[in-house]
Design a protein around this motif. Structure first.
Motif, PDB file in Angstrom:
ATOM      1  N   ALA A 114      -2.985  69.006 -30.169  1.00  0.00           N
ATOM      2  CA  ALA A 114      -3.851  70.155 -30.439  1.00  0.00           C
ATOM      3  C   ALA A 114      -3.493  70.828 -31.756  1.00  0.00           C
ATOM      4  O   ALA A 114      -4.369  71.281 -32.500  1.00  0.00           O
ATOM      5  CB  ALA A 114      -3.773  71.157 -29.289  1.00  0.00           C
ATOM      6  N   GLY A 115      -2.219  70.908 -32.071  1.00  0.00           N
ATOM      7  CA  GLY A 115      -1.795  71.538 -33.319  1.00  0.00           C
ATOM      8  C   GLY A 115      -2.263  70.793 -34.549  1.00  0.00           C
ATOM      9  O   GLY A 115      -2.453  71.378 -35.618  1.00  0.00           O
ATOM     10  N   ALA A 116      -2.506  69.458 -34.406  1.00  0.00           N
ATOM     11  CA  ALA A 116      -2.933  68.647 -35.546  1.00  0.00           C
ATOM     12  C   ALA A 116      -4.373  68.912 -35.941  1.00  0.00           C
ATOM     13  O   ALA A 116      -4.820  68.471 -37.006  1.00  0.00           O
ATOM     14  CB  ALA A 116      -2.764  67.162 -35.212  1.00  0.00           C
ATOM     15  N   LEU A 117      -5.126  69.641 -35.112  1.00  0.00           N
ATOM     16  CA  LEU A 117      -6.519  69.919 -35.438  1.00  0.00           C
ATOM     17  C   LEU A 117      -6.667  70.771 -36.695  1.00  0.00           C
ATOM     18  O   LEU A 117      -7.740  70.840 -37.290  1.00  0.00           O
ATOM     19  CB  LEU A 117      -7.207  70.618 -34.256  1.00  0.00           C
ATOM     20  N   ARG A 118      -5.604  71.432 -37.110  1.00  0.00           N
ATOM     21  CA  ARG A 118      -5.647  72.223 -38.343  1.00  0.00           C
ATOM     22  C   ARG A 118      -5.596  71.335 -39.578  1.00  0.00           C
ATOM     23  O   ARG A 118      -5.928  71.777 -40.675  1.00  0.00           O
ATOM     24  CB  ARG A 118      -4.483  73.211 -38.380  1.00  0.00           C
ATOM     25  N   ASP A 119      -5.170  70.081 -39.423  1.00  0.00           N
ATOM     26  CA  ASP A 119      -5.066  69.179 -40.556  1.00  0.00           C
ATOM     27  C   ASP A 119      -6.447  68.848 -41.107  1.00  0.00           C
ATOM     28  O   ASP A 119      -7.429  68.772 -40.362  1.00  0.00           O
ATOM     29  CB  ASP A 119      -4.362  67.872 -40.156  1.00  0.00           C
ATOM     30  N   ARG A 120      -6.543  68.596 -42.418  1.00  0.00           N
ATOM     31  CA  ARG A 120      -7.814  68.280 -43.053  1.00  0.00           C
ATOM     32  C   ARG A 120      -8.430  67.009 -42.474  1.00  0.00           C
ATOM     33  O   ARG A 120      -9.639  66.814 -42.527  1.00  0.00           O
ATOM     34  CB  ARG A 120      -7.618  68.111 -44.557  1.00  0.00           C
ATOM     35  N   GLY A 121      -7.619  66.142 -41.918  1.00  0.00           N
ATOM     36  CA  GLY A 121      -8.117  64.889 -41.368  1.00  0.00           C
ATOM     37  C   GLY A 121      -9.058  65.070 -40.201  1.00  0.00           C
ATOM     38  O   GLY A 121      -9.760  64.137 -39.810  1.00  0.00           O
ATOM     39  N   PHE A 122      -9.107  66.269 -39.622  1.00  0.00           N
ATOM     40  CA  PHE A 122      -9.973  66.523 -38.481  1.00  0.00           C
ATOM     41  C   PHE A 122     -11.170  67.392 -38.833  1.00  0.00           C
ATOM     42  O   PHE A 122     -11.805  67.968 -37.953  1.00  0.00           O
ATOM     43  CB  PHE A 122      -9.175  67.186 -37.357  1.00  0.00           C
ATOM     44  N   SER A 123     -11.506  67.492 -40.123  1.00  0.00           N
ATOM     45  CA  SER A 123     -12.602  68.381 -40.510  1.00  0.00           C
ATOM     46  C   SER A 123     -13.927  67.957 -39.889  1.00  0.00           C
ATOM     47  O   SER A 123     -14.739  68.801 -39.503  1.00  0.00           O
ATOM     48  CB  SER A 123     -12.727  68.440 -42.036  1.00  0.00           C
ATOM     49  N   GLY A 124     -14.160  66.647 -39.794  1.00  0.00           N
ATOM     50  CA  GLY A 124     -15.394  66.183 -39.174  1.00  0.00           C
ATOM     51  C   GLY A 124     -15.455  66.524 -37.712  1.00  0.00           C
ATOM     52  O   GLY A 124     -16.495  66.967 -37.194  1.00  0.00           O
ATOM     53  N   SER A 125     -14.351  66.366 -37.021  1.00  0.00           N
ATOM     54  CA  SER A 125     -14.287  66.696 -35.606  1.00  0.00           C
ATOM     55  C   SER A 125     -14.524  68.183 -35.394  1.00  0.00           C
ATOM     56  O   SER A 125     -15.271  68.586 -34.494  1.00  0.00           O
ATOM     57  CB  SER A 125     -12.914  66.307 -35.049  1.00  0.00           C
ATOM     58  N   VAL A 126     -13.891  69.004 -36.204  1.00  0.00           N
ATOM     59  CA  VAL A 126     -14.051  70.454 -36.087  1.00  0.00           C
ATOM     60  C   VAL A 126     -15.490  70.851 -36.373  1.00  0.00           C
ATOM     61  O   VAL A 126     -16.068  71.706 -35.685  1.00  0.00           O
ATOM     62  CB  VAL A 126     -13.072  71.178 -37.048  1.00  0.00           C
ATOM     63  N   GLY A 127     -16.110  70.214 -37.365  1.00  0.00           N
ATOM     64  CA  GLY A 127     -17.499  70.506 -37.680  1.00  0.00           C
ATOM     65  C   GLY A 127     -18.426  70.170 -36.522  1.00  0.00           C
ATOM     66  O   GLY A 127     -19.371  70.917 -36.236  1.00  0.00           O
ATOM     67  N   ALA A 128     -18.175  69.055 -35.844  1.00  0.00           N
ATOM     68  CA  ALA A 128     -19.002  68.656 -34.702  1.00  0.00           C
ATOM     69  C   ALA A 128     -18.879  69.664 -33.573  1.00  0.00           C
ATOM     70  O   ALA A 128     -19.876  70.060 -32.964  1.00  0.00           O
ATOM     71  CB  ALA A 128     -18.584  67.265 -34.226  1.00  0.00           C
ATOM     72  N   VAL A 129     -17.662  70.092 -33.293  1.00  0.00           N
ATOM     73  CA  VAL A 129     -17.450  71.058 -32.214  1.00  0.00           C
ATOM     74  C   VAL A 129     -18.102  72.389 -32.549  1.00  0.00           C
ATOM     75  O   VAL A 129     -18.726  73.026 -31.685  1.00  0.00           O
ATOM     76  CB  VAL A 129     -15.944  71.251 -31.933  1.00  0.00           C
ATOM     77  N   GLN A 130     -17.977  72.813 -33.798  1.00  0.00           N
ATOM     78  CA  GLN A 130     -18.570  74.103 -34.182  1.00  0.00           C
ATOM     79  C   GLN A 130     -20.089  74.062 -34.036  1.00  0.00           C
ATOM     80  O   GLN A 130     -20.711  75.055 -33.649  1.00  0.00           O
ATOM     81  CB  GLN A 130     -18.184  74.460 -35.614  1.00  0.00           C
ATOM     82  N   ARG A 131     -20.697  72.919 -34.320  1.00  0.00           N
ATOM     83  CA  ARG A 131     -22.141  72.776 -34.121  1.00  0.00           C
ATOM     84  C   ARG A 131     -22.504  72.962 -32.655  1.00  0.00           C
ATOM     85  O   ARG A 131     -23.526  73.580 -32.324  1.00  0.00           O
ATOM     86  CB  ARG A 131     -22.597  71.393 -34.592  1.00  0.00           C
ATOM     87  N   VAL A 132     -21.684  72.411 -31.778  1.00  0.00           N
ATOM     88  CA  VAL A 132     -21.946  72.533 -30.342  1.00  0.00           C
ATOM     89  C   VAL A 132     -21.802  73.979 -29.896  1.00  0.00           C
ATOM     90  O   VAL A 132     -22.626  74.496 -29.131  1.00  0.00           O
ATOM     91  CB  VAL A 132     -20.989  71.621 -29.547  1.00  0.00           C
ATOM     92  N   LEU A 133     -20.758  74.651 -30.345  1.00  0.00           N
ATOM     93  CA  LEU A 133     -20.553  76.047 -29.965  1.00  0.00           C
ATOM     94  C   LEU A 133     -21.675  76.939 -30.487  1.00  0.00           C
ATOM     95  O   LEU A 133     -22.098  77.879 -29.810  1.00  0.00           O
ATOM     96  CB  LEU A 133     -19.206  76.541 -30.508  1.00  0.00           C
ATOM     97  N   ASP A 134     -22.171  76.645 -31.693  1.00  0.00           N
ATOM     98  CA  ASP A 134     -23.219  77.472 -32.292  1.00  0.00           C
ATOM     99  C   ASP A 134     -24.593  77.221 -31.661  1.00  0.00           C
ATOM    100  O   ASP A 134     -25.354  78.165 -31.444  1.00  0.00           O
ATOM    101  CB  ASP A 134     -23.304  77.210 -33.797  1.00  0.00           C
ATOM    102  N   ALA A 135     -24.894  75.948 -31.397  1.00  0.00           N
ATOM    103  CA  ALA A 135     -26.233  75.587 -30.918  1.00  0.00           C
ATOM    104  C   ALA A 135     -26.308  75.375 -29.414  1.00  0.00           C
ATOM    105  O   ALA A 135     -27.397  75.234 -28.864  1.00  0.00           O
ATOM    106  CB  ALA A 135     -26.717  74.329 -31.635  1.00  0.00           C
TER     107      ALA A 135
END
Length: 212
Positions: free
Chosen positions: A85-106
């Motif tokens: 879970a702590g690794a989600l802050r790494d730049r390597g997970f930007s796509g994953s974070v973007g997908a989740v944020q889309r779900v939370l927003d929409a």
């Protein structure tokens, strides 16, 4: 055929192929039913979240993922598998974070069967570098309110998610959310030890800057 972001495939099937496809669909429905029945008997919230995540991973043919759950005015990573879970802050997970944020927003499911075909993902160097093949994220809802999300992805080739698969995942997530809300009320989460700051969703998003 491609209509915007929707990829459609048309093929003629003979009777044997149609029956084989029907068998596959029945197996997928049976698997979703089994996972739904399994989570209904879980009393502890942490075990329920873990089982819900494992259900999504199996139904989507993914290998790793995490569960976000609302905590006050933010979300916390409350369960993860094959993913720190702590690794989600790494730049390597930007796509994953973007997908989740889309779900939370929409408050709607995001599915990417072929990362290379998704413009909003393939333009991210971090996604290409991580070798992601596919991802899916389904919202957890209590009525109209989004109380969290379950994210899953894989780096190896796998079975594409069909419309049926998405419907089964959403139905499973709907039942999971009902049980999660019930277990939250019973467990009195306010008395639980605070989660590590590194798992707070706003901090994860902030680490990636602006995420669409």
């Amino acid at each position: 055929l491609r209509f915007g972001d929707v990829l459609c495939e048309f093929a003629l099937q003979d009777e044997a192929e149609a029956e084989a496809e029907a068998v596959v669909q029945r197996k997928r429905r049976d698997a979703a039913t089994a996972h739904t029945a399994r989570i209904a008997g879980i009393e502890r919230l942490d075990a329920l979240l873990d089982a819900s995540l494992r259900g999504v991973l199996e139904l989507s043919d993914c290998t790793r993922g995490f569960v976000l759950l609302r905590a006050g005015d933010d979300f916390l990573v409350r369960a993860s598998l094959a993913l720190d879970a702590g690794a989600l802050r790494d730049r390597g997970f930007s796509g994953s974070v973007g997908a989740v944020q889309r779900v939370l927003d929409a408050a709607s499911t995001v599915v990417a069967n072929d990362i290379s075909r998704e413009a909003w993902l393939r333009e991210r160097q971090s996604v290409i570098a991580s070798g992601l093949d596919a991802l899916v994220c389904v919202p957890l809802r209590d009525g109209e309110a989004v109380i969290g999300a379950i994210y899953a992805d894989r780096t190896r080739p796998g079975t594409p998610l069909t419309t049926l698969d998405q419907e089964l995942l959403e139905a499973f997530a709907e039942r999971a959310a009902l049980w999660i809300v019930a277990r939250q009320a019973a467990a009195e989460l306010d008395a639980a030890p605070p989660a590590p700051p590194s798992t707070a969703w706003r901090g994860i998003v902030a680490a990636h800057g602006s995420v669409p």
